[in-house]
Design an enzyme around this catalytic site. Structure first.
Site, PDB file in Angstrom:
ATOM      1  N   ASN A  32       0.825  -1.221   0.000  1.00 23.47           N
ATOM      2  CA  ASN A  32       0.000   0.000   0.000  1.00 23.47           C
ATOM      3  C   ASN A  32       0.856   1.267   0.000  1.00 23.47           C
ATOM      4  OD1 ASN A  32       0.944   0.107   2.602  1.00 23.47           O
ATOM      5  ND2 ASN A  32      -1.056   0.331   3.589  1.00 23.47           N
ATOM      6  N   ASN A  99      -5.807 -12.183   6.299  1.00 24.58           N
ATOM      7  CA  ASN A  99      -6.087 -12.176   4.858  1.00 24.58           C
ATOM      8  C   ASN A  99      -5.003 -12.918   4.082  1.00 24.58           C
ATOM      9  OD1 ASN A  99      -8.391 -10.694   5.302  1.00 24.58           O
ATOM     10  ND2 ASN A  99      -7.481  -8.715   4.753  1.00 24.58           N
ATOM     11  N   TYR A 145       3.133  -2.527  17.662  1.00 29.41           N
ATOM     12  CA  TYR A 145       3.937  -3.385  16.783  1.00 29.41           C
ATOM     13  C   TYR A 145       4.156  -4.746  17.435  1.00 29.41           C
ATOM     14  CZ  TYR A 145       7.815  -4.717  13.672  1.00 29.41           C
ATOM     15  OH  TYR A 145       8.634  -5.349  12.761  1.00 29.41           O
TER      16      TYR A 145
END
Ligand code: UDP
Length: 328
Positions: A32, A99, A145
């Site tokens: 992205n 995903n 994170y």
């Protein structure tokens, strides 16, 4: 093989794409461009085996046609980046990993997760073996994170156990080399850019905290070795530490960069960020035993190559900066 690399336009991801292409594989890169850069893969885009798609894998991760392996490298990884994008970091570690795992399940592909030494948090044992469960502050600023990657490991092992996906997990320790962003805020890029620009080197805290620096080509060789292990090979599931076990204080890293880059910068102190781990050093005996892998590039050598990269980057940017400055 046809390999999907999420985060393939990032620092590590782009080196991985390059190595896979050179080995004759087809590579489908998803990114992205939040912390990745299109120019990292622009040279690869001219090769027929490479495809790039700008997509956020936290939203969707689907690819048409057969896939043999899914390598999940999408995530901000520098503390400055993940502190700036806390929710995107949590999303890509959770939904993004799910995903990517779903894609691997549907395609009956092998799955490899890029995990991190941050799963050990601020460790009470050093060097850190894979058997150590870590000491992470679950609500501290770095948790976006650390916990995202811990979740990512957990869901990867759940897919392995309940969905029979052939999964692997590598825990990556501080990696450096060409294609780091000059402003990504990490210790190596900061010190080199500061030294080359004649600015003071900003050591956080008293500089006694340690890191172990792995040159990117060594890391990529380790990742490929993990990917190529047969499913029935002992320890193929990981997790497996990949890093250079030579531990240095941050102060020593600053001195070495100053020596190699030259110039007249000084070392100055800045406040230590919250929850900054005091020691970090990989125990790599598992990787040595199972993969026959050991890092080859010494810090001095790797830093010289990285300094040469940044010198060229800064020289290329200088006329542009001057032109913009002239217009302002
Ligand atoms: N650090 C530093 N000066 C800088 C950037 C980082 O002293 O300009 C220190 C930081 O506090 C940490 C270590 O260097 O102790 C490594 O930081 P980095 O952001 O590269 O990644 P981390 O290993 O903390 O994830």
């Amino acid at each position: 093989m046809r390999v999907v690399v999420t985060g393939g336009a990032g620092f590590v991801g782009s080196h991985l794409c390059e190595r896979l292409l050179a080995a004759g594989h087809q590579v489908h890169c998803l990114d992205n461009l939040l912390s990745g850069r299109a120019e990292n893969v622009s040279a690869l885009s001219r090769q027929s085996g490479f495809a790039f798609e700008q997509v956020d894998v936290s939203e969707r991760c689907d690819v048409i046609g057969p896939v043999d392996a899914v390598l999940h490298f999408a995530s901000p990884a520098s503390p400055v980046d993940y502190l700036r994008h806390p929710l995107a970091t949590l999303r890509v570690g959770s939904r993004g990993t799910e995903n990517a795992l779903e894609l691997a399940r549907q395609k009956q592909a092998r799955f490899l997760l890029a995990s991190t030494s941050e799963v050990y948090g601020d460790p009470e044992v050093s060097p850190q073996p894979e058997s150590y469960w870590g000491q992470v502050n679950p609500i501290g600023p770095r948790s976006v994170y650390d916990e995202a990657k811990r979740f990512a490991e957990a869901i990867t092992f759940a897919y392995r156990r309940s969905q029979a996906v052939d999964t692997r997990v590598v825990r990556i320790f501080n990696t450096y080399g060409p294609r780091m962003r000059p402003n990504d805020g990490r210790v190596v890029s900061n010190f080199i850019v500061q030294a080359l620009s004649g600015e003071d080197l900003t050591v956080y805290g008293d500089g006694s905290q340690t890191r172990s620096l792995c040159y990117v080509s060594d890391l990529v060789a380790g990742i490929i070795a993990v990917l190529e292990q047969a499913p029935e090979a002992p320890g193929a599931s990981g997790p497996i530490n990949l890093g250079n076990p030579v531990e240095m204080t941050v102060e020593a890293i600053a001195r070495l960069v100053l020596e190699l880059a030259g110039g007249r910068s000084r070392i100055v102190r800045r406040p230590l960020p919250e929850d900054d781990p005091k020691r970090r050093c990989p125990d790599i005996r598992r990787a040595q035993r199972l993969l026959g892998w050991t890092p080859q590039v010494a810090a001095r050598d790797g830093l010289e190559r990285t300094i040469a990269f940044f010198r060229a980057e800064l020289a290329a940017a200088a006329p542009v900066a001057a032109a913009l400055g002239g217009r302002a």
